[in-house]
Scaffold this active site. Structure first.
Site, PDB file in Angstrom:
ATOM      1  N   SER A 241      18.110 -89.427 -30.992  1.00 20.40           N
ATOM      2  CA  SER A 241      16.923 -89.603 -31.861  1.00 20.40           C
ATOM      3  C   SER A 241      17.318 -90.175 -33.222  1.00 20.40           C
ATOM      4  O   SER A 241      16.612 -91.035 -33.777  1.00 20.40           O
ATOM      5  CB  SER A 241      16.161 -88.290 -32.025  1.00 20.40           C
ATOM      6  N   HIS A 318      27.137 -80.244 -24.261  1.00 16.52           N
ATOM      7  CA  HIS A 318      26.867 -81.096 -25.431  1.00 16.52           C
ATOM      8  C   HIS A 318      27.854 -82.249 -25.455  1.00 16.52           C
ATOM      9  O   HIS A 318      29.003 -82.099 -25.028  1.00 16.52           O
ATOM     10  CB  HIS A 318      26.977 -80.297 -26.737  1.00 16.52           C
ATOM     11  N   ARG A 327      23.301 -73.449 -34.021  1.00 17.87           N
ATOM     12  CA  ARG A 327      21.834 -73.371 -34.047  1.00 17.87           C
ATOM     13  C   ARG A 327      21.357 -72.361 -32.991  1.00 17.87           C
ATOM     14  O   ARG A 327      20.368 -71.672 -33.185  1.00 17.87           O
ATOM     15  CB  ARG A 327      21.226 -74.758 -33.794  1.00 17.87           C
ATOM     16  N   ASP A 373      18.853 -75.828 -27.629  1.00 17.08           N
ATOM     17  CA  ASP A 373      17.644 -75.704 -26.810  1.00 17.08           C
ATOM     18  C   ASP A 373      17.666 -74.493 -25.887  1.00 17.08           C
ATOM     19  O   ASP A 373      16.641 -74.143 -25.301  1.00 17.08           O
ATOM     20  CB  ASP A 373      17.455 -76.983 -25.989  1.00 17.08           C
TER      21      ASP A 373
END
Ligand code: HAX
Length: 439
Positions: A241, A318, A327, A373
């Site tokens: 992104s 990842h 996170r 996520d």
């Protein structure tokens, strides 16, 4: 000129000058070698972008302007009575590389309130779409539809000096971030709540007001949104992104079009859409097993079945990280502090124990640990937001801060059109045969 813009301008001029000089003196210095495996393997580790706002270490995880998530949870200003940081503070930090004061953050909140009016035609565009259009599709269409408001596009058409590009990009960025919560909440309410929209509450901060407009009333949800929107904002420049936003922006597309493109990249299941895929996968597992409290053995069987069906375990792995994502850990810490006796959270924590050894045993997965996520959906379900197709929009509202702050920097530093070189496989074979560098 507003105070944040003034500060940004001073820092940008200084860095632009230094960058120009460094390029002049060291332009021929090599910063890495590209192997054939990197070229054919999604360019992992190829150093080819300048991106100022954050940096990712495989073992430590993300640092925003040098600060880790646990540090920022302590250091950034907070809303009264809330222990989580305000995302406005993170935006200030990543844009101008300074921890903001309470007053700075209040100023950003006020600015974003003043700039938050969404053009009427954007609501009309959204209302013209089938109601079952995926929320991420609605989100990117809404962002593109607001491009009619782009100051950069207007001033460029009038003939803008390139030394001034950053100025309207900053204005577009501030306007766009200010409007995203209203747009996202509108999508949520039209898609899942029969277009029963909730007016903004101007007494609240950016994330608090977003939580309010979504209509989730359970206490603690505003705190979760403040944390959520802070930690999802940025993950250095190479992720899909951020890189897409930067690439599209390098053509001098404005903030609206660049962000819309970046959000299209976020909507892929190997990237931001993984947050919906995780909870979808967990719900299916619970349904299949017929219990909301599966044992570790039952989860392990389900994981093996997923892998045997040729699918990935969503929320794990990842491209850069080689440790549990900070996170993920921040969301786990939030749940440990505020959420007790939640079946869905317990399932996520059991999966965290079960999946890494199984992925390690496959022998090919470079990072068997959870990413951001893997946890977010369980928190949202706990607070009552079960409509998982919306989750990536929440991610997108946050990610806008990082990628747009970086777009301001890209224009201020005069970064050029991105245009890497591609080669054909025929070229690769000839090269290997002759070991000859392309002319
Ligand atoms: N489950 C099963 N297999 C996995 C896996 C997982 N979670 N993660 C990696 N692998 C597999 C890959 O598919 C690849 O298999 P093949 O060689 O057969 O193609 C192999 O392990 C090597 O992959 P890798 O080098 O470890 O990982 P990549 O850098 O290629 O890919 C991904 C990174 C994030 C895309 C990958 O780990 C994945 O697909 N994870 C699941 C989807 C997910 O959670 N995505 C979100 C990532 C974070 C993010 O961007 N959030 O927005």
């Amino acid at each position: 000129m507003d105070r944040l813009k003034e500060k940004f301008k001073d820092k940008a001029i200084a860095l632009f000058t230094e960058l120009k000089q460094t390029r002049k003196e060291h332009g021929d210095t090599k910063v890495g070698e590209v192997t054939l495996a990197q070229m054919l393997g999604g360019m992992r580790g190829v150093k080819s972008m300048l991106y100022e706002t954050s940096q990712l270490d495989p073992f430590e995880g993300i640092r925003f302007r040098g600060y880790s998530i646990p540090q920022l949870r302590k250091m950034l200003p907070k809303a009264p009575g809330c222990k989580e940081p305000l995302p406005e503070g993170l935006f200030w930090l990543i844009l101008v590389d300074e921890i903001p004061t309470e007053e700075d953050v209040k100023w950003v909140t006020e600015q974003w309130k003043r700039r938050s009016v969404v053009p009427e035609h954007t609501f009309k565009v959204l209302d013209s779409l089938p109601v079952d259009t995926h929320p991420m599709t609605q989100f990117t269409i809404a962002i593109s539809s607001m491009q009619t408001e782009s100051l950069f596009a207007r001033r460029y058409a009038e003939g803008l000096n390139k030394s001034e590009y950053w100025d309207p990009v900053y204005e577009d960025t501030m306007n766009l971030i200010a409007r995203l919560p209203r747009v996202a909440a509108y999508i949520y309410r039209r898609t899942y709540h029969n277009s029963d929209h909730i007016n903004p509450d101007i007494s609240l901060d950016w994330a608090g007001n977003f939580a309010h407009m979504l209509g989730i009333k359970k206490p603690g949800f505003k705190s979760l949104m403040r944390l959520y929107l802070t930690i999802h904002a940025d993950h250095e420049g190479g992720n899909a992104s951020a890189h897409t936003t930067q690439l599209v922006g390098s053509t001098l597309s404005d903030s609206y079009l660049s962000l819309s493109a970046g959000m299209d990249a976020l909507a892929g299941p190997l990237h931001g859409l993984a947050n919906q895929e995780v909870i979808k996968w967990v719900f299916r597992m619970i349904d299949t097993l017929g219990t909301r409290q599966p044992t570790k053995e039952q989860i392990a069987d389900y994981v093996h079945n997923t892998l045997a069906a040729g699918k990935v375990i969503p929320g794990y792995g990842h491209a850069v990280l080689r440790q549990p994502d900070p996170r993920f850990m921040a969301q786990k810490a939030f749940a440990e502090e505020y959420i007790h006796n939640s079946d869905i959270v317990e399932v996520i924590w059991k999966i965290f124990e079960v999946v890494p050894p199984i992925l390690k045993d496959l022998g090919k997965v470079k990072n068997p640990w959870p990413n951001v996520d893997a946890h977010s959906g369980a928190l949202l379900v706990h607070y009552g937001m079960t409509e998982y197709s919306f989750y990536t929009v929440l991610f997108g509202v946050s990610r806008a801060m990082g990628v747009l702050a970086s777009l301001c920097w890209a224009r201020a530093l005069g970064l050029p059109l991105e245009r890497p070189k591609s080669v054909t496989f025929e070229w690769v074979k000839d090269f290997l045969k002759e070991e000859k560098v392309e002319a």
